[in-house]
Design an enzyme around this catalytic site. Structure first.
Site, PDB file in Angstrom:
ATOM      1  CB  SER A 102      -0.926   0.000   1.224  1.00 31.06           C
ATOM      2  OG  SER A 102      -1.845  -1.063   1.139  1.00 31.06           O
ATOM      3  CE  LYS A 177      -5.283  -1.088   1.985  1.00 30.88           C
ATOM      4  NZ  LYS A 177      -4.081  -1.902   2.108  1.00 30.88           N
ATOM      5  CE  LYS A 245       2.019   2.412   4.485  1.00 31.52           C
ATOM      6  NZ  LYS A 245       1.366   1.507   3.513  1.00 31.52           N
TER       7      LYS A 245
END
Length: 299
Positions: A102, A177, A245
């Site tokens: 990701s 995502k 993140k």
């Protein structure tokens, strides 16, 4: 099922919480998997499952038809992809790189461009479902790239997940995502607030979560994380550090396209505050701890 010899040879780079069970599911499906990661115990685990442990990225990818990467963030993808010891310098032309990390959409676009110059194809294919989804091979896989490359990778994806969708050109999988992580974080935060509210009200929490799960408030997040809330078990399936993140990715990407994320921005700050309080290594359901602190609990 196809014979072993007819299946593409797979190199797997990154054998963490997600990568280890995912690579093992490919081995169970009959694929020849050669893996590399920095931790020797993870390489030993791969070998014990029937895979081959490589001593370097170059060794792992040299004979691969498909290279799958599953590492924490954009800097790690760039480290393993570029440079003389990286994937692009050592993989054969015509191979397919499937990055399941990701990362930022732009990192995926840049990787696809660099790979194309070497005759190497790329898909970005991040996943949702956490450790449980990886173990059970029921991940959602959101891909970005060319249809033909997606078609090539689809049998591999079918050994790893259940919902498998090509979302558009390079970077599209990462954009979807990012949206997924926004929804998950806000959902966990709402569940955490409900848990603290219910407990402070003296309600039987187990009974309450059972009935909430059966109505409109029900969600995959609530179903998957219910026991974490009930037992205060925050062993990491997906760490706060990684969700921090991801919230950075979605807030930055939204700023670029002019999309307002008022609730997402607040939750991003709550995730960040958990890290500063030392909870970055815990599961993202530990957002409950942040709500408890705000509600006066000593933790």
């Amino acid at each position: 099922m196809s014979s072993l010899s007819s299946l593409p040879k797979v190199a797997w780079i990154g054998l963490g919480i997600m990568g280890s069970p995912m690579s093992e599911n490919l081995i169970k499906a009959g694929y020849d998997v050669t893996g590399f990661t920095l931790e020797q115990d993870k390489l030993d685990r791969l070998a014990a499952a029937g895979g081959t442990a490589a001593g370097s990225i170059a060794e792992a990818v040299r004979d691969a038809d498909v290279v799958i990467t599953m590492v924490p963030a954009s800097p790690q993808v760039e480290t393993i992809a570029y440079g003389p010891e990286g994937i692009l310098a050592n993989v054969r032309p015509g191979a397919l790189i499937v990055d399941m990390s990701s990362i930022t959409p732009q990192t995926s676009v840049d990787l696809a461009k660099a790979a194309a110059e070497k005759g190497v194809r790329v898909l970005d294919a991040p996943v949702s479902g956490g450790e449980a989804g990886a173990v059970e091979a029921v991940l959602s896989i959101m891909a970005g790239g060319e249809q033909a490359d997606f078609d090539t990778a689809k049998p591999i994806f079918e050994a790893l997940g259940r919902t498998i969708v090509l979302c558009g050109p390079h970077g599209s999988g990462q954009t979807v995502k990012a949206a997924n992580q926004l929804i998950v974080a806000v959902n966990i935060q709402a569940c955490a607030e409900a848990v603290v509210f219910l407990e402070k009200s003296g309600v039987d929490l187990r009974a309450a979560l059972e009935v909430l799960g059966g109505g409109l408030a029900g969600s995959t997040v609530l179903a998957r994380k219910k026991n974490n809330f009930l037992n205060r078990d925050f062993a990491p399936g997906f760490r706060i550090d990684l969700h921090h993140k991801d919230m950075g990715i979605v807030t930055d990407a939204a700023r670029r396209v002019g999309a307002a994320l008022p609730v997402g921005a607040v939750v991003a700050q709550l995730v960040a505050s958990l890290r500063t309080q030392g909870d970055g290594g815990l599961d993202h359901s530990a957002l409950l701890r942040a709500v408890e602190r705000l509600s006066g609990a000593e933790i």
